[in-house]
Design a protein around this motif. Sequence first.
Motif, PDB file in Angstrom:
ATOM      1  N   MET A   1       0.642  -0.902   0.148  1.00 13.63           N
ATOM      2  CA  MET A   1      -0.147  -0.083  -0.239  1.00 13.63           C
ATOM      3  C   MET A   1       0.883   1.078  -0.574  1.00 13.63           C
ATOM      4  SD  MET A   1      -2.921   0.954   1.988  1.00 13.63           S
ATOM      5  CE  MET A   1      -3.054   1.339   3.613  1.00 13.63           C
ATOM      6  N   TRP A   2       0.684   1.512  -1.386  1.00 16.33           N
ATOM      7  CA  TRP A   2       1.656   2.745  -1.000  1.00 16.33           C
ATOM      8  C   TRP A   2       0.774   4.176   0.057  1.00 16.33           C
ATOM      9  CZ3 TRP A   2       6.144   3.406  -3.186  1.00 16.33           C
ATOM     10  CH2 TRP A   2       6.806   2.321  -3.599  1.00 16.33           C
ATOM     11  N   THR A   3       1.536   5.286   0.404  1.00 18.27           N
ATOM     12  CA  THR A   3       0.686   6.625   1.051  1.00 18.27           C
ATOM     13  C   THR A   3       1.533   7.833   0.139  1.00 18.27           C
ATOM     14  OG1 THR A   3       1.911   6.011   2.903  1.00 18.27           O
ATOM     15  CG2 THR A   3      -0.094   5.225   2.776  1.00 18.27           C
ATOM     16  N   LYS A   4       1.001   8.667   0.266  1.00 15.01           N
ATOM     17  CA  LYS A   4       1.479   9.857  -0.310  1.00 15.01           C
ATOM     18  C   LYS A   4       1.692  11.302   1.048  1.00 15.01           C
ATOM     19  CE  LYS A   4       1.138  10.285  -5.046  1.00 15.01           C
ATOM     20  NZ  LYS A   4       1.286  10.448  -6.159  1.00 15.01           N
ATOM     21  N   HIS A   5       2.659  11.296   1.809  1.00 18.20           N
ATOM     22  CA  HIS A   5       2.597  12.565   2.714  1.00 18.20           C
ATOM     23  C   HIS A   5       2.827  13.229   2.287  1.00 18.20           C
ATOM     24  CE1 HIS A   5       2.372   9.365   6.280  1.00 18.20           C
ATOM     25  NE2 HIS A   5       3.458   8.913   5.284  1.00 18.20           N
ATOM     26  N   HIS A   6       1.249  14.841   2.259  1.00 22.35           N
ATOM     27  CA  HIS A   6       1.591  15.939   2.004  1.00 22.35           C
ATOM     28  C   HIS A   6       1.827  16.881   2.813  1.00 22.35           C
ATOM     29  CE1 HIS A   6       0.412  15.113  -2.596  1.00 22.35           C
ATOM     30  NE2 HIS A   6      -1.238  14.693  -1.134  1.00 22.35           N
ATOM     31  N   LYS A   7       2.506  17.815   2.424  1.00 20.26           N
ATOM     32  CA  LYS A   7       3.355  18.309   3.687  1.00 20.26           C
ATOM     33  C   LYS A   7       2.002  19.899   3.846  1.00 20.26           C
ATOM     34  CE  LYS A   7       7.068  20.899   4.558  1.00 20.26           C
ATOM     35  NZ  LYS A   7       8.030  21.819   4.487  1.00 20.26           N
ATOM     36  N   LYS A   8       1.370  20.084   4.535  1.00 18.38           N
ATOM     37  CA  LYS A   8       0.442  20.727   4.483  1.00 18.38           C
ATOM     38  C   LYS A   8       1.313  22.885   4.525  1.00 18.38           C
ATOM     39  CE  LYS A   8      -3.116  18.686   7.228  1.00 18.38           C
ATOM     40  NZ  LYS A   8      -3.796  18.332   8.407  1.00 18.38           N
ATOM     41  N   ARG A   9       0.674  22.833   3.775  1.00 17.86           N
ATOM     42  CA  ARG A   9       0.218  24.719   2.940  1.00 17.86           C
ATOM     43  C   ARG A   9       0.021  25.598   3.886  1.00 17.86           C
ATOM     44  NH1 ARG A   9       1.399  23.164  -3.301  1.00 17.86           N
ATOM     45  NH2 ARG A   9       3.307  21.575  -2.787  1.00 17.86           N
ATOM     46  N   LYS A  10       0.470  26.901   4.111  1.00 13.97           N
ATOM     47  CA  LYS A  10       0.043  28.248   4.755  1.00 13.97           C
ATOM     48  C   LYS A  10      -0.778  28.624   3.940  1.00 13.97           C
ATOM     49  CE  LYS A  10       3.332  28.581   9.010  1.00 13.97           C
ATOM     50  NZ  LYS A  10       4.363  29.302   9.273  1.00 13.97           N
ATOM     51  N   LEU A  11      -0.366  28.136   2.694  1.00 11.09           N
ATOM     52  CA  LEU A  11      -1.448  29.002   1.876  1.00 11.09           C
ATOM     53  C   LEU A  11      -2.639  28.191   1.497  1.00 11.09           C
ATOM     54  CD1 LEU A  11      -0.795  31.301   0.059  1.00 11.09           C
ATOM     55  CD2 LEU A  11       0.149  30.059  -2.605  1.00 11.09           C
ATOM     56  N   GLY A  12      -2.628  27.037   1.511  1.00  2.60           N
ATOM     57  CA  GLY A  12      -3.441  26.309   1.103  1.00  2.60           C
ATOM     58  C   GLY A  12      -4.967  26.377   2.046  1.00  2.60           C
ATOM     59  N   ARG A  13      -5.046  27.078   3.521  1.00  2.00           N
ATOM     60  CA  ARG A  13      -5.944  27.131   3.737  1.00  2.00           C
ATOM     61  C   ARG A  13      -6.477  28.905   3.274  1.00  2.00           C
ATOM     62  NH1 ARG A  13      -3.429  28.284   9.951  1.00  2.00           N
ATOM     63  NH2 ARG A  13      -1.311  28.038   8.710  1.00  2.00           N
ATOM     64  N   PHE A  14      -6.043  29.541   2.652  1.00  2.00           N
ATOM     65  CA  PHE A  14      -6.382  31.161   2.247  1.00  2.00           C
ATOM     66  C   PHE A  14      -7.296  31.445   0.735  1.00  2.00           C
ATOM     67  CE2 PHE A  14      -2.973  32.197   5.469  1.00  2.00           C
ATOM     68  CZ  PHE A  14      -3.777  32.864   6.336  1.00  2.00           C
ATOM     69  N   VAL A  15      -6.960  30.050   0.463  1.00  2.87           N
ATOM     70  CA  VAL A  15      -7.661  29.727  -1.027  1.00  2.87           C
ATOM     71  C   VAL A  15      -9.119  30.605  -0.893  1.00  2.87           C
ATOM     72  CG1 VAL A  15      -7.657  28.226  -2.518  1.00  2.87           C
ATOM     73  CG2 VAL A  15      -5.992  28.371  -2.189  1.00  2.87           C
ATOM     74  N   MET A  16      -9.883  29.116  -0.111  1.00  2.00           N
ATOM     75  CA  MET A  16     -11.282  29.440  -0.193  1.00  2.00           C
ATOM     76  C   MET A  16     -11.715  31.076   0.263  1.00  2.00           C
ATOM     77  SD  MET A  16     -13.490  28.472  -0.721  1.00  2.00           S
ATOM     78  CE  MET A  16     -15.010  26.718  -1.240  1.00  2.00           C
ATOM     79  N   PRO A  17     -11.298  30.983   2.105  1.00  2.66           N
ATOM     80  CA  PRO A  17     -12.058  32.641   2.337  1.00  2.66           C
ATOM     81  C   PRO A  17     -11.571  33.862   1.012  1.00  2.66           C
ATOM     82  CG  PRO A  17     -10.248  31.829   3.985  1.00  2.66           C
ATOM     83  CD  PRO A  17     -11.114  30.577   2.794  1.00  2.66           C
ATOM     84  N   LEU A  18     -10.515  33.733   0.122  1.00  3.34           N
ATOM     85  CA  LEU A  18     -10.051  34.974  -1.246  1.00  3.34           C
ATOM     86  C   LEU A  18     -11.326  34.664  -2.025  1.00  3.34           C
ATOM     87  CD1 LEU A  18      -6.108  34.534  -1.228  1.00  3.34           C
ATOM     88  CD2 LEU A  18      -7.416  36.761  -0.626  1.00  3.34           C
ATOM     89  N   LEU A  19     -11.254  33.456  -2.335  1.00  4.24           N
ATOM     90  CA  LEU A  19     -12.590  33.329  -3.361  1.00  4.24           C
ATOM     91  C   LEU A  19     -13.217  33.802  -3.170  1.00  4.24           C
ATOM     92  CD1 LEU A  19     -11.836  29.232  -4.918  1.00  4.24           C
ATOM     93  CD2 LEU A  19     -10.858  31.472  -5.913  1.00  4.24           C
ATOM     94  N   THR A  20     -13.671  32.953  -1.956  1.00  9.26           N
ATOM     95  CA  THR A  20     -15.321  34.352  -1.956  1.00  9.26           C
ATOM     96  C   THR A  20     -15.526  35.653  -1.255  1.00  9.26           C
ATOM     97  OG1 THR A  20     -15.323  31.863   0.430  1.00  9.26           O
ATOM     98  CG2 THR A  20     -17.271  33.532   0.337  1.00  9.26           C
TER      99      THR A  20
END
Length: 102
Positions: A1-20
């Motif tokens: 089973m392969w798993t990918k670990h993504h690093k949580k970016r700080k920029l990612g949590r601002f995308v939805m509020p900026l679009l809104t």
Amino acid sequence: MWTKHHKKRKLGRFVMPLLTVAFLSYFGYHSVHGEFGLKATERLDRQRTERQARLNELTRQRVTLEKEVALLSDGSLERDMLDEKARFGLNMSRTDEIVIFH
């Protein structure tokens, strides 16, 4: 089973509020300044009241003119009305008359 670990970016949590914010800003601006916005509605209301006042004035003038025409062309011509219109149109009166324009 392969798993990918993504690093949580700080920029990612601002995308939805900026679009809104962008979405609300766009539609908010056009609801006030757009072709059918609040300012256009105020302008149309102002024009409507001005034109209604003008219509009332023209209707009053038309009723007055219709009454005068009825007196002139009723079949029995009113001599006083004919005399008044002739004197007003020719700007003439007799020396013993007092003329009051209203």
